[in-house]
Enzyme design. Structure first.
Site, PDB file in Angstrom:
ATOM      1  N   SER A 262      10.334  33.070  31.203  1.00  0.00           N
ATOM      2  CA  SER A 262      11.285  32.112  31.865  1.00  0.00           C
ATOM      3  C   SER A 262      10.509  31.697  33.235  1.00  0.00           C
ATOM      4  O   SER A 262       9.732  32.469  33.760  1.00  0.00           O
ATOM      5  CB  SER A 262      12.467  32.792  32.082  1.00  0.00           C
ATOM      6  N   LYS A 263      11.113  31.004  33.839  1.00  0.00           N
ATOM      7  CA  LYS A 263      10.850  30.449  34.849  1.00  0.00           C
ATOM      8  C   LYS A 263      11.187  31.420  36.330  1.00  0.00           C
ATOM      9  O   LYS A 263      10.482  31.569  37.225  1.00  0.00           O
ATOM     10  CB  LYS A 263      11.921  29.170  35.606  1.00  0.00           C
ATOM     11  N   ARG A 264      11.928  32.368  36.035  1.00  0.00           N
ATOM     12  CA  ARG A 264      12.205  33.390  37.127  1.00  0.00           C
ATOM     13  C   ARG A 264      11.282  34.443  36.924  1.00  0.00           C
ATOM     14  O   ARG A 264      11.119  35.295  37.757  1.00  0.00           O
ATOM     15  CB  ARG A 264      13.523  33.722  37.018  1.00  0.00           C
ATOM     16  N   ASP A 265      10.860  34.852  35.629  1.00  0.00           N
ATOM     17  CA  ASP A 265       9.985  36.025  35.582  1.00  0.00           C
ATOM     18  C   ASP A 265       8.739  35.941  36.361  1.00  0.00           C
ATOM     19  O   ASP A 265       8.281  37.044  37.146  1.00  0.00           O
ATOM     20  CB  ASP A 265       9.230  35.878  33.956  1.00  0.00           C
TER      21      ASP A 265
END
Ligand code: GLU
Length: 504
Positions: A262-265
């Site tokens: 994900s974008k946050r990973d």
């Protein structure tokens, strides 16, 4: 392939481009170039609520940085423009109307409150509400109302959407280049909205209309669009247009293999998931490969292997080699685990390919930021000595700061190992050899010092270890004689003297 290959990358400008999107763009680029075709960029910005300022510019900058520019798109207008869906807005309605006229779509007047009530009602009975053949004849739409009633509602300004009328009972046979043949029962499909009450098409309608008008031959996109394939194929059929071929790319998974990356990973796990750094309006910063010091070639090579491999042992591929070798048939179905260590490995390989001069120039810029002026000639030599230990330009500093700054202390563990009672006497002798040396080349120094060590039967470690520690401050760095030669006579002697004093 008889038809000209034309592929498109069709991102929605809802934020920075995630590396999954970059990989989709890359595979489209490789496929287009391999077949002498065109690579288009189309901005799918029909959902104004999700529009993010700067996202389109970011996408274009990222593609340019990676050296995979588009042939047609915003700013590169050709016959099929404009390439932003918001600028094509007025052209979609007639296609939705045509589907209504041909009986493939219908007007629906159900309000969102009414639909929500149906959903709740179904849920209470343990069922899922799907707007399709099951119940469409019980809802508020032009399949139920007479033509006159429908027209009356439209004339009265009632809000409506246009829905696709999915076939009730048909087995669809679909083909995907990567996944092969698939079957879908149309009875499970819902009647997707094609045109919204705000006068905008939905993704499905705009995407199909534009792919047709832009003469797209192959749709290469992420796996998350696979569930839409049946609808898209039905839309082509309803319009009586030839459908393009489809290839749905595998997901990119977290390094653990546990779910989608994900974008946050990235920032959570310590690696970038974006090609370029992205600053949000709230001041949050997401790291990018470019700003983290990666070479675009390394990122491209790494991404090419996330879901594809050539079937040989070769791992390092230039963009040109990728174009020649890439094949959609060799793209995997299974998700591709992202591997940050492998990414660094690619970067290391590509940094080794950069010749010493340009690398030294990059190193010089870094030194200038630290207010260190260095002579270019020495810098090229220093760079060549440090390069193999470096993955990023910044590592040249980590590995070789001692060339520019005398060590301020000595590594404690190394001190125990290298500085012995007899060390000052040995280092003193080294100083005297350096003092009298006329030729200060590494070869000459090496020859003299080694000759002395051998003749006195001292043992190399007893001299070389403390010497390195004196010059570097720890047990690392390239050849000691290269270091002495580059530091020069005065500086080398001063550092050795300082070590002698320290031991004393
Ligand atoms: N706009 C869609 C996206 O953001 C494009 C999907 C497609 O390529 O059809 O991914």
């Amino acid at each position: 392939m008889s038809q000209k290959v034309r592929v498109r990358f069709a991102p929605s400008p809802t934020g920075p481009l995630h590396i999954g999107g970059v990989r989709t763009a890359l595979y489209n680029y490789l496929f287009a170039k391999k077949h002498g075709g065109d690579f288009l960029l189309r901005i799918e910005d029909t959902d104004q609520n999700r529009y993010v300022e700067g996202a389109e510019a970011y996408i274009i900058e990222a593609l340019n940085w990676l050296n995979i520019p588009y042939d047609e798109g915003p700013g590169k207008e050709k016959d099929c423009g404009p390439y932003r869906q918001s600028e094509r807005k007025s052209s979609y309605k007639k296609y939705a109307d045509a589907l209504v006229a041909s009986g493939n779509a219908y007007y629906a007047f159900d309000t969102s409150e009414e639909l929500e009530a149906h959903r709740k009602d179904h849920e209470a009975k343990g069922k899922t509400f799907i707007y399709n053949w099951h119940n469409r004849l019980k809802l508020k739409n032009s399949l139920v109302f007479s033509a006159a009633e429908t027209q009356q509602k439209i004339d009265n300004g009632e809000d409506y959407v246009i829905r696709f009328k999915s076939p009730e009972n048909e087995t669809l046979y679909l083909r995907d280049i990567i996944r092969g043949k698939m079957q879908v029962e149309t009875s499970i499909l819902d009647d997707k909205v094609l045109f919204k009450s705000d006068g905008m098409p939905t993704y499905h309608l705009a995407n199909i209309v534009d792919d047709h008008l832009m003469e797209i031959s192959h749709v290469i996109r992420g796996e998350e669009w696979l569930p839409s394939l049946a609808l898209h194929v039905l839309l082509y059929r309803a319009f009586d247009w030839d459908a393009p071929q489809f290839a749905h790319l595998p997901l990119i998974l977290k390094p653990t293999g546990n779910g989608k990356l994900s974008k946050r990973d990235g920032d959570k796990m310590g690696f970038p998931v974006f090609p370029l750094q992205w600053k949000t309006t709230d001041g949050d910063i997401f790291s990018g490969y470019r700003e983290d010091g990666y070479l675009p070639e390394a990122v491209v090579n790494m991404l090419a292997f996330l879901g594809w491999n050539p079937g040989t042992e070769q791992e390092i591929f230039s963009l040109e080699e990728l174009v020649n070798t890439f094949d959609l048939e060799r793209v995997h179905k299974a998700g591709a685990k992202f591997d940050p260590e492998k990414t660094k490995w690619f970067q290391h390989q590509y940094l080794q390919k950069v010749t010493d001069e340009p690398l030294a120039t990059a190193f010089k810029e870094l030194l200038q930021k630290k207010n260190i002026a260095a002579e270019t000639k020495n810098l090229v030599k220093i760079t060549s000595l440090l390069k193999e230990r470096a993955t990023f330009v910044g590592d040249l500093w980590e590995q070789g700061s001692f060339f520019f700054e005398a060590p301020s202390n000595f590594d404690a563990k190394a001190v125990d190992k290298a500085f012995k009672p007899e060390t000052p006497r040995l280092l003193q002798k080294v100083i005297s050899i350096l003092t009298t040396a006329e030729d200060f080349s590494a070869e000459n120094l090496s020859e003299h010092i080694k000759a002395w060590i051998t003749s006195e039967n001292i043992g190399f470690g007893k001299v070389m270890m403390p010497l390195r520690l004196a010059l570097v401050g720890e047990m690392k760095g390239p050849d000691v004689f290269e270091i002495i030669s580059l530091l020069g006579k005065d500086e080398s002697i001063a550092r050795i003297q300082k070590a002698i004093t320290f031991i004393g």
